[in-house]
Design an enzyme around this catalytic site. Structure first.
Site: not given
Ligand SMILES: *Cc1c(COP(=O)(O)O)cnc(C)c1O
Length: 380
Positions: A46, A98, A170, A195
């Site tokens: 961890r 998001y 983000d 993604k």
């Molecule tokens: C998918 C996504 C998240 C969250 O990520 P997870 O891997 O699904 O927890 C946050 N911000 C954006 C822009 C996303 O597309």
């Protein structure tokens, strides 16, 4: 070394023992100590794991960061960032974010006494006005989700710093191929590695990268204390994905530009939201801030409201009906019913997420096939 070379070589040194060009996946949860209380580089998985550390080294390089941390999901990464705030602190976040971030801020972060408010981050003046004495974190997403709004990262960094706050971005949609927020003055960059970084719809993961070592160390403390680390197997999958990130991203951007231009000229489509189009309000800033492409996400409104949008997303053959984005296969969804269903309806409409809005993630298929698929699905 250039970006594409670093994506392949940094954090991916050959295995010293065997010469294997791909480092082995280290699955051990614990590590032998030479003597009681004598800590080696690794002691417990961890707190640190060699496979995860390889990915973290690659991402720190690609984002020009002092260090990066890999989490079990994007949401786990965002949650860790919000834990920098204590009761009484304020988080100012963008409106076009998001859906899961909106939910985390309004239904989880607030439980610890953290105040949350939203602002249109495309307008620096509004951001400046909405900063409070207690604002600790300014959170934005560019291109925004799902309206593809463009936020000027450098301007927001200046405003955040003038108010004694940190700017977190983000960066999931553009990936570091197109935008590197830390180079523009941001303090923290976050990714859903699920993604574009992973890129193949086969792994969940999240990344935080910090510009300064001290902030990285704070975030590392939070990650180790709360425990939402990325597993060794999943770290390997994200590392593998990153090797082709630049190639995939640029090719997907090219197809997206073709599709956006086609949609924009089609009478069945009311409005196209794509920062690469000159009619997009953020086009100028996007051109300055994004490096050689405008992303592979497109939103558009169809003529005919909710039912027509629903019918469209259910009629494509190549674009698969699913949330998520950023992988080799193209996806389509209706934000009002899917990705942004966690918004309260009034909030959603106030934010411009209409019932007839459709969002597509353009994958790696041939763009001719993708245009044909959308055209048949749009119907008469
Ligand atoms: C998918 C996504 C998240 C969250 O990520 P997870 O891997 O699904 O927890 C946050 N911000 C954006 C822009 C996303 O597309």
């Amino acid at each position: 070394m250039k970006f594409r070379t670093r994506a392949i070589h940094v954090g991916n040194q050959k295995d010293a023992q065997t010469g294997a060009v791909v480092p082995p996946i280290h699955v051990a949860s614990t590590y032998v100590q030479e003597a009681a209380g004598e800590w080696g580089e690794y002691d417990y998985s961890r707190s640190g794991n060699p496979t995860r550390a390889n990915l973290e080294e690659t991402m720190a390089s690609l984002e020009s960061a002092a260090g990066s941390l890999a989490f079990s999901s994007g949401m786990a990464a965002i949650h860790a960032a919000t834990l920098l705030c204590k009761a009484g602190d304020h988080i100012l976040a963008g409106r076009d974010i998001y859906g899961g971030t909106y939910r985390l801020l309004h239904q989880v972060a607030n439980r610890a006494g953290v105040d949350v408010s939203l602002v249109d981050t495309t307008d620096p003046n509004q951001v400046r006005e909405q900063m409070r004495d207690t604002t600790r974190l300014l959170w934005c997403e560019t291109p925004g989700n799902p309206l593809m709004s463009i936020t000027d990262v450098a301007a927001c960094a200046e405003i955040a710093h003038a108010g004694g706050a940190l700017l977190a971005v983000d960066n999931t949609f553009p990936s570091p191929v197109l935008t590197r927020p830390l180079e523009l003055g941001a303090d923290i960059v976050m990714h859903s590695a699920t993604k574009y970084l992973g890129g193949h719809s086969d792994v969940l993961g999240g990344i935080l990268a910090a510009r300064e070592k001290e902030l990285h160390d704070d975030l590392y403390f939070i990650q180790n204390a709360t425990g939402a680390v990325l597993s060794p197997f999943d770290s390997f999958l994200v590392s593998r994905g990153i090797k082709t990130l630049d190639l995939r991203m640029r090719s997907q951007c090219e197809s997206a530009a073709t599709i956006a231009t086609w949609l924009d000229s089609d009478p069945r489509v009311e409005r196209v939201l794509y920062p690469g189009l000159e009619n997009h309000p953020g086009h100028e800033i996007a051109t300055a801030q994004m490096d050689g492409g405008f992303g592979a996400m497109i939103s558009f409104e169809v003529q005919g409201g909710f039912e027509k949008a629903k019918q469209l997303v259910e009629s494509t053959r190549l674009f698969q009906l699913a949330v998520s984005l950023g992988a080799v296969e193209s996806l389509i969804e209706q934000p009002a019913a899917m990705s942004h269903a966690s918004y309260a309806r009034e909030d959603r409409l106030a934010h411009g997420i209409t019932d007839s809005l459709v969002r597509i993630s353009v994958g790696l298929e041939d763009s001719d096939d993708l245009v044909e698929d959308l055209s048949q699905a749009l119907g008469e």
